[in-house]
Design a protein around this motif. Structure first.
Motif, mmCIF file in Angstrom:
data_model
loop_
_atom_site.group_PDB
_atom_site.id
_atom_site.type_symbol
_atom_site.label_atom_id
_atom_site.label_comp_id
_atom_site.label_asym_id
_atom_site.label_seq_id
_atom_site.Cartn_x
_atom_site.Cartn_y
_atom_site.Cartn_z
ATOM 1 N N GLY A 98 17.916 -21.022 -28.847
ATOM 2 C CA GLY A 98 17.421 -20.945 -27.481
ATOM 3 C C GLY A 98 15.925 -20.924 -27.311
ATOM 4 N N TYR A 99 15.176 -20.796 -28.374
ATOM 5 C CA TYR A 99 13.719 -20.738 -28.260
ATOM 6 C C TYR A 99 13.164 -22.139 -28.050
ATOM 7 C CZ TYR A 99 8.854 -19.723 -29.350
ATOM 8 O OH TYR A 99 7.494 -19.604 -29.293
ATOM 9 N N ASP A 100 12.408 -22.308 -26.966
ATOM 10 C CA ASP A 100 11.887 -23.642 -26.667
ATOM 11 C C ASP A 100 10.421 -23.821 -27.051
ATOM 12 O OD1 ASP A 100 10.390 -22.370 -24.710
ATOM 13 O OD2 ASP A 100 11.479 -23.242 -23.035
ATOM 14 N N GLY A 101 9.774 -22.768 -27.524
ATOM 15 C CA GLY A 101 8.396 -22.871 -27.971
ATOM 16 C C GLY A 101 7.355 -22.844 -26.864
ATOM 17 N N ARG A 102 7.789 -22.820 -25.623
ATOM 18 C CA ARG A 102 6.825 -22.844 -24.507
ATOM 19 C C ARG A 102 6.749 -21.507 -23.784
ATOM 20 N NH1 ARG A 102 9.745 -27.934 -23.043
ATOM 21 N NH2 ARG A 102 10.896 -26.422 -21.843
ATOM 22 N N GLY A 103 7.885 -20.917 -23.508
ATOM 23 C CA GLY A 103 7.894 -19.729 -22.662
ATOM 24 C C GLY A 103 8.062 -18.424 -23.399
ATOM 25 N N GLY A 104 8.074 -18.451 -24.702
ATOM 26 C CA GLY A 104 8.276 -17.229 -25.456
ATOM 27 C C GLY A 104 9.744 -17.016 -25.779
ATOM 28 N N TYR A 105 10.011 -15.959 -26.461
ATOM 29 C CA TYR A 105 11.353 -15.649 -26.938
ATOM 30 C C TYR A 105 12.224 -15.004 -25.860
ATOM 31 C CZ TYR A 105 14.957 -13.185 -29.581
ATOM 32 O OH TYR A 105 16.143 -12.709 -30.029
ATOM 33 N N TRP A 106 11.709 -13.989 -25.176
ATOM 34 C CA TRP A 106 12.535 -13.188 -24.268
ATOM 35 C C TRP A 106 13.061 -13.937 -23.048
ATOM 36 C CZ3 TRP A 106 14.937 -9.334 -26.156
ATOM 37 C CH2 TRP A 106 14.388 -8.645 -27.232
#
Length: 105
Positions: A78-86
């Motif tokens: 689910g991590y997209d690299g743009r908006g952070g992890y949470w």
């Protein structure tokens, strides 16, 4: 619906607990994107039904391995690299996570 989700969490905890003991890194545990999504939905329903404090206590005491594996798998899928992890975790559990929620989890 809630009892189905509790059963899913319980079953996943039973399945994942021995695997957690057998690996060095949780990322070594095989879990599909679909299973991660199902865990996220079940955890989200648990959070909504109990509220933050009680849900965190329940997850910590009853489903620690399932929750830990979900968090790692969520980072993988689910991590997209743009908006952070949470933000991705919040989307997976169906709740926007403010800083207090993220800190508690």
């Amino acid at each position: 619906m809630l009892s189905k989700n509790y059963a899913l969490l319980r079953d996943q905890e039973s399945r994942l607990a021995p695997l957690v003991q057998a690996v060095e890194l949780l990322g070594e545990i095989p879990i599909t994107a679909e299973a991660c999504q199902q865990l996220g939905k079940a955890i989200g329903l648990r959070l909504r039904s109990l509220g933050l404090t009680e849900a965190v206590r329940a997850i910590k005491n009853r489903y620690p391995c399932a929750f830990a594996v979900f968090l790692v798998a969520q980072g993988v899928y689910g991590y997209d690299g743009r908006g952070g992890y949470w933000p991705g975790v919040g989307q997976a559990i169906g709740r926007s996570l403010d800083p207090n929620w993220a800190r508690e989890l």
